[in-house]
Design a protein around this motif. Structure first.
Motif, PDB file in Angstrom:
ATOM      1  N   UNK A 163     -26.252  -7.309  19.038  1.00 14.79           N
ATOM      2  CA  UNK A 163     -26.310  -5.654  18.865  1.00 14.79           C
ATOM      3  C   UNK A 163     -25.030  -5.448  18.454  1.00 14.79           C
ATOM      4  N   UNK A 164     -23.474  -5.877  19.010  1.00  9.14           N
ATOM      5  CA  UNK A 164     -22.476  -5.347  18.903  1.00  9.14           C
ATOM      6  C   UNK A 164     -22.398  -5.673  17.295  1.00  9.14           C
ATOM      7  N   UNK A 165     -22.827  -6.527  16.562  1.00  7.60           N
ATOM      8  CA  UNK A 165     -22.541  -6.951  15.316  1.00  7.60           C
ATOM      9  C   UNK A 165     -23.287  -6.027  13.971  1.00  7.60           C
ATOM     10  N   UNK A 166     -24.119  -5.361  14.720  1.00  5.77           N
ATOM     11  CA  UNK A 166     -25.031  -4.327  13.689  1.00  5.77           C
ATOM     12  C   UNK A 166     -24.038  -3.312  13.131  1.00  5.77           C
ATOM     13  N   UNK A 167     -23.816  -3.191  12.071  1.00 10.97           N
ATOM     14  CA  UNK A 167     -22.699  -2.372  11.337  1.00 10.97           C
ATOM     15  C   UNK A 167     -23.430  -0.983  11.545  1.00 10.97           C
ATOM     16  N   UNK A 168     -22.477   0.273  11.544  1.00 10.26           N
ATOM     17  CA  UNK A 168     -22.893   1.439  11.414  1.00 10.26           C
ATOM     18  C   UNK A 168     -23.746   1.793  10.069  1.00 10.26           C
ATOM     19  N   UNK A 169     -25.045   1.999  10.129  1.00 10.47           N
ATOM     20  CA  UNK A 169     -25.750   2.125   9.022  1.00 10.47           C
ATOM     21  C   UNK A 169     -25.772   3.402   8.529  1.00 10.47           C
TER      22      UNK A 169
END
Length: 269
Positions: A163-169
Protein backbone atom coordinates in the motif's frame (compact mmCIF):
# COMPACT_ATOMS: atom_id res chain seq x y z
CA UNK A 1 16.80 -5.94 -35.32
CA UNK A 2 14.08 -6.92 -32.90
CA UNK A 3 12.44 -3.50 -33.01
CA UNK A 4 9.14 -4.95 -31.79
CA UNK A 5 10.73 -5.56 -28.37
CA UNK A 6 11.11 -1.79 -27.87
CA UNK A 7 8.34 -0.18 -29.98
CA UNK A 8 8.18 3.56 -30.41
CA UNK A 9 5.51 4.09 -27.76
CA UNK A 10 7.66 2.37 -25.12
CA UNK A 11 10.84 4.17 -26.14
CA UNK A 12 9.12 7.57 -26.16
CA UNK A 13 8.25 7.08 -22.49
CA UNK A 14 11.61 5.64 -21.41
CA UNK A 15 13.95 8.08 -23.19
CA UNK A 16 13.07 11.22 -21.15
CA UNK A 17 13.61 9.30 -17.89
CA UNK A 18 17.07 7.94 -18.64
CA UNK A 19 19.83 9.23 -16.33
CA UNK A 20 22.52 11.37 -18.00
CA UNK A 21 25.64 9.57 -19.07
CA UNK A 22 28.87 10.40 -17.22
CA UNK A 23 31.30 12.59 -19.20
CA UNK A 24 34.06 10.85 -21.11
CA UNK A 25 37.37 10.89 -19.29
CA UNK A 26 39.74 10.88 -22.25
CA UNK A 27 40.16 13.25 -25.16
CA UNK A 28 40.39 10.53 -27.76
CA UNK A 29 36.96 9.52 -29.00
CA UNK A 30 37.60 5.82 -28.40
CA UNK A 31 34.76 3.38 -28.65
CA UNK A 32 31.31 4.93 -28.68
CA UNK A 33 28.87 3.65 -26.03
CA UNK A 34 26.09 1.35 -27.11
CA UNK A 35 22.85 3.05 -28.04
CA UNK A 36 20.40 3.17 -25.11
CA UNK A 37 17.52 1.83 -27.18
CA UNK A 38 19.62 -1.18 -28.22
CA UNK A 39 20.54 -1.76 -24.56
CA UNK A 40 16.86 -1.65 -23.59
CA UNK A 41 16.15 -4.08 -26.41
CA UNK A 42 18.67 -6.49 -24.89
CA UNK A 43 17.07 -6.14 -21.45
CA UNK A 44 13.57 -6.76 -22.79
CA UNK A 45 14.90 -9.72 -24.81
CA UNK A 46 16.16 -11.38 -21.63
CA UNK A 47 12.95 -10.50 -19.79
CA UNK A 48 10.72 -12.01 -22.48
CA UNK A 49 12.81 -15.00 -23.60
CA UNK A 50 14.31 -15.99 -20.25
CA UNK A 51 17.79 -16.60 -21.72
CA UNK A 52 21.01 -15.94 -19.84
CA UNK A 53 22.76 -12.62 -20.41
CA UNK A 54 25.60 -14.23 -22.34
CA UNK A 55 23.09 -15.66 -24.82
CA UNK A 56 21.72 -12.27 -25.91
CA UNK A 57 22.15 -12.20 -29.73
CA UNK A 58 24.16 -9.02 -30.33
CA UNK A 59 23.67 -9.29 -34.08
CA UNK A 60 19.88 -9.14 -33.61
CA UNK A 61 19.49 -6.78 -30.65
CA UNK A 62 22.42 -4.45 -31.38
CA UNK A 63 23.76 -4.96 -27.88
CA UNK A 64 25.83 -7.56 -26.05
CA UNK A 65 24.44 -9.28 -23.00
CA UNK A 66 27.16 -7.79 -20.77
CA UNK A 67 26.26 -4.27 -21.85
CA UNK A 68 22.55 -4.94 -21.38
CA UNK A 69 23.20 -6.21 -17.85
CA UNK A 70 25.29 -3.15 -17.02
CA UNK A 71 22.57 -0.80 -18.25
CA UNK A 72 20.00 -2.74 -16.22
CA UNK A 73 22.23 -2.29 -13.17
CA UNK A 74 22.80 1.43 -13.78
CA UNK A 75 19.17 2.22 -14.61
CA UNK A 76 17.89 0.21 -11.65
CA UNK A 77 20.20 2.07 -9.28
CA UNK A 78 19.01 5.35 -10.83
CA UNK A 79 15.36 4.45 -10.11
CA UNK A 80 14.25 4.39 -13.75
CA UNK A 81 11.67 1.60 -13.50
CA UNK A 82 9.48 3.03 -10.69
CA UNK A 83 9.36 6.38 -12.51
CA UNK A 84 8.36 4.69 -15.76
CA UNK A 85 5.60 2.80 -13.95
CA UNK A 86 4.33 6.01 -12.35
CA UNK A 87 4.21 7.79 -15.73
CA UNK A 88 2.16 4.99 -17.27
CA UNK A 89 -0.24 4.83 -14.31
CA UNK A 90 -0.86 8.56 -14.71
CA UNK A 91 -1.62 8.06 -18.42
CA UNK A 92 -4.05 5.28 -17.59
CA UNK A 93 -5.86 7.50 -15.10
CA UNK A 94 -5.97 10.37 -17.58
CA UNK A 95 -7.52 8.01 -20.16
CA UNK A 96 -10.19 6.87 -17.69
CA UNK A 97 -8.68 3.38 -17.39
CA UNK A 98 -7.62 3.55 -13.76
CA UNK A 99 -10.16 2.12 -11.30
CA UNK A 100 -8.65 2.34 -7.84
CA UNK A 101 -11.83 2.17 -5.80
CA UNK A 102 -11.29 -1.60 -5.57
CA UNK A 103 -7.86 -3.24 -5.29
CA UNK A 104 -6.73 -6.84 -4.84
CA UNK A 105 -3.54 -8.17 -3.31
CA UNK A 106 -1.71 -11.52 -3.37
CA UNK A 107 1.69 -13.21 -3.53
CA UNK A 108 3.26 -15.82 -5.79
CA UNK A 109 6.26 -18.12 -5.26
CA UNK A 110 9.13 -18.43 -7.73
CA UNK A 111 12.20 -20.63 -7.51
CA UNK A 112 15.58 -18.99 -6.89
CA UNK A 113 18.46 -20.87 -8.47
CA UNK A 114 21.09 -18.78 -6.68
CA UNK A 115 21.44 -17.41 -3.21
CA UNK A 116 21.05 -13.73 -2.52
CA UNK A 117 18.98 -11.17 -0.69
CA UNK A 118 15.25 -11.89 -0.45
CA UNK A 119 15.58 -15.65 -0.85
CA UNK A 120 14.48 -18.26 1.65
CA UNK A 121 13.29 -21.86 1.99
CA UNK A 122 10.08 -22.08 0.02
CA UNK A 123 7.24 -23.85 1.87
CA UNK A 124 5.71 -24.96 -1.44
CA UNK A 125 8.90 -26.30 -3.06
CA UNK A 126 10.34 -28.76 -0.52
CA UNK A 127 12.35 -26.08 1.20
CA UNK A 128 14.37 -25.14 -1.87
CA UNK A 129 15.51 -21.52 -2.11
CA UNK A 130 12.78 -19.31 -3.44
CA UNK A 131 11.43 -15.80 -3.59
CA UNK A 132 7.97 -14.27 -3.59
CA UNK A 133 6.44 -11.70 -5.89
CA UNK A 134 3.86 -9.59 -4.08
CA UNK A 135 1.41 -7.56 -6.12
CA UNK A 136 -1.45 -5.13 -5.66
CA UNK A 137 -3.71 -4.39 -8.64
CA UNK A 138 -6.76 -2.26 -9.36
CA UNK A 139 -10.20 -3.49 -10.39
CA UNK A 140 -9.04 -4.10 -13.98
CA UNK A 141 -5.90 -5.99 -12.93
CA UNK A 142 -3.53 -3.12 -13.66
CA UNK A 143 -0.46 -3.52 -11.40
CA UNK A 144 -0.18 -0.63 -8.94
CA UNK A 145 2.89 -1.77 -6.99
CA UNK A 146 5.05 -4.85 -6.48
CA UNK A 147 7.59 -6.05 -3.94
CA UNK A 148 10.05 -8.95 -3.63
CA UNK A 149 10.68 -11.02 -0.52
CA UNK A 150 12.11 -14.38 0.47
CA UNK A 151 10.03 -17.46 -0.24
CA UNK A 152 9.44 -18.03 3.48
CA UNK A 153 7.86 -14.64 4.15
CA UNK A 154 4.16 -14.59 4.93
CA UNK A 155 1.95 -12.73 2.46
CA UNK A 156 0.44 -10.50 5.13
CA UNK A 157 3.84 -8.97 5.95
CA UNK A 158 3.70 -7.16 2.59
CA UNK A 159 0.19 -5.78 2.90
CA UNK A 160 1.25 -2.41 4.29
CA UNK A 161 4.52 -2.14 2.29
CA UNK A 162 2.52 -2.67 -0.92
CA UNK A 163 0.00 0.00 0.00
CA UNK A 164 2.85 2.38 0.83
CA UNK A 165 4.57 1.53 -2.48
CA UNK A 166 1.64 2.76 -4.59
CA UNK A 167 2.93 5.98 -6.17
CA UNK A 168 0.84 9.17 -6.23
CA UNK A 169 -1.11 8.63 -9.44
CA UNK A 170 -1.71 11.86 -11.29
CA UNK A 171 -3.35 12.37 -14.66
CA UNK A 172 -6.42 14.34 -13.55
CA UNK A 173 -6.95 17.68 -11.86
CA UNK A 174 -6.96 17.59 -8.10
CA UNK A 175 -5.05 15.50 -5.63
CA UNK A 176 -3.33 12.38 -6.95
CA UNK A 177 -4.78 9.01 -5.96
CA UNK A 178 -2.61 6.82 -3.76
CA UNK A 179 -4.94 4.41 -1.99
CA UNK A 180 -8.01 2.32 -2.82
CA UNK A 181 -11.33 2.50 -1.04
CA UNK A 182 -11.71 -1.27 -0.70
CA UNK A 183 -9.04 -3.97 -0.56
CA UNK A 184 -9.78 -7.61 -1.46
CA UNK A 185 -7.56 -10.44 -0.22
CA UNK A 186 -7.67 -14.18 0.46
CA UNK A 187 -7.49 -16.02 3.80
CA UNK A 188 -3.74 -15.50 4.07
CA UNK A 189 -4.45 -11.90 5.09
CA UNK A 190 -7.12 -12.80 7.68
CA UNK A 191 -5.84 -10.90 10.71
CA UNK A 192 -8.01 -8.46 12.66
CA UNK A 193 -4.93 -6.36 13.44
CA UNK A 194 -4.52 -5.51 9.75
CA UNK A 195 -8.25 -4.95 9.31
CA UNK A 196 -8.06 -2.27 11.99
CA UNK A 197 -5.01 -0.68 10.35
CA UNK A 198 -6.76 -0.61 6.97
CA UNK A 199 -9.85 1.03 8.45
CA UNK A 200 -7.69 3.69 10.11
CA UNK A 201 -6.30 4.46 6.67
CA UNK A 202 -9.79 4.84 5.25
CA UNK A 203 -9.71 1.50 3.40
CA UNK A 204 -12.53 -1.01 3.81
CA UNK A 205 -11.07 -4.55 4.13
CA UNK A 206 -12.72 -7.30 2.10
CA UNK A 207 -10.72 -10.24 3.37
CA UNK A 208 -11.92 -13.85 3.38
CA UNK A 209 -12.24 -15.50 6.79
CA UNK A 210 -10.39 -18.67 7.72
CA UNK A 211 -12.65 -21.54 8.70
CA UNK A 212 -15.55 -20.19 6.66
CA UNK A 213 -16.87 -22.23 3.76
CA UNK A 214 -16.09 -21.03 0.26
CA UNK A 215 -18.78 -19.13 -1.56
CA UNK A 216 -18.43 -15.68 -0.02
CA UNK A 217 -18.37 -14.12 -3.49
CA UNK A 218 -15.11 -12.26 -2.84
CA UNK A 219 -13.43 -14.29 -5.56
CA UNK A 220 -15.37 -12.30 -8.14
CA UNK A 221 -13.16 -9.33 -7.26
CA UNK A 222 -9.94 -11.16 -6.32
CA UNK A 223 -9.45 -13.11 -9.52
CA UNK A 224 -7.93 -10.13 -11.33
CA UNK A 225 -4.72 -10.34 -9.31
CA UNK A 226 -4.31 -14.01 -10.30
CA UNK A 227 -4.73 -13.03 -13.94
CA UNK A 228 -2.07 -10.35 -13.56
CA UNK A 229 0.34 -12.92 -12.13
CA UNK A 230 -0.35 -15.02 -15.23
CA UNK A 231 0.53 -12.00 -17.37
CA UNK A 232 3.74 -11.44 -15.40
CA UNK A 233 4.81 -15.06 -15.74
CA UNK A 234 4.50 -14.79 -19.51
CA UNK A 235 7.80 -12.93 -19.12
CA UNK A 236 9.94 -16.03 -18.84
CA UNK A 237 12.72 -14.39 -16.84
CA UNK A 238 10.28 -13.88 -13.95
CA UNK A 239 9.22 -17.54 -13.69
CA UNK A 240 12.52 -18.42 -12.02
CA UNK A 241 14.80 -16.01 -10.23
CA UNK A 242 18.29 -16.19 -11.72
CA UNK A 243 19.67 -12.86 -10.45
CA UNK A 244 21.72 -12.91 -7.25
CA UNK A 245 21.08 -9.21 -6.76
CA UNK A 246 17.53 -8.72 -5.54
CA UNK A 247 17.32 -5.16 -6.88
CA UNK A 248 17.96 -6.35 -10.44
CA UNK A 249 15.25 -8.99 -10.28
CA UNK A 250 12.88 -6.43 -8.79
CA UNK A 251 13.82 -4.03 -11.57
CA UNK A 252 12.81 -6.63 -14.16
CA UNK A 253 9.56 -7.16 -12.25
CA UNK A 254 8.82 -3.42 -12.33
CA UNK A 255 9.66 -3.23 -16.04
CA UNK A 256 7.20 -6.07 -16.72
CA UNK A 257 4.51 -4.19 -14.75
CA UNK A 258 5.16 -1.12 -16.90
CA UNK A 259 4.84 -3.13 -20.11
CA UNK A 260 1.50 -4.52 -18.89
CA UNK A 261 0.32 -0.95 -18.25
CA UNK A 262 1.42 0.07 -21.74
CA UNK A 263 -0.53 -2.83 -23.25
CA UNK A 264 -3.63 -1.62 -21.42
CA UNK A 265 -3.16 1.79 -23.00
CA UNK A 266 -2.81 0.28 -26.48
CA UNK A 267 -6.01 -1.76 -26.23
CA UNK A 268 -8.00 1.30 -25.15
CA UNK A 269 -7.77 2.99 -28.55
Amino acid sequence: MLDDLVPDDLWERVAPLLPPRPPRRHRSPGRLPTDDRAALRGIVYVLCKGVSWRDVPAERTGCSGVTAWRRLRDWTEAGLWPRLHEVLLAELRSAGLQEMDDAAIDGSHVRALKRGAHTGPSPVDRGRPGSKHHLIVDRRGTPLASTLTGGNRHDVTQLLPLLDAIPPIRGLRGRPRQRPRRLFADRGYDYDKYRRILRRRGITPRIARRGVAHGSGLGKARWVVERTFAWLHQFKRLRIRYEIRADLHEGLLQLACSIICLRRLRTSF
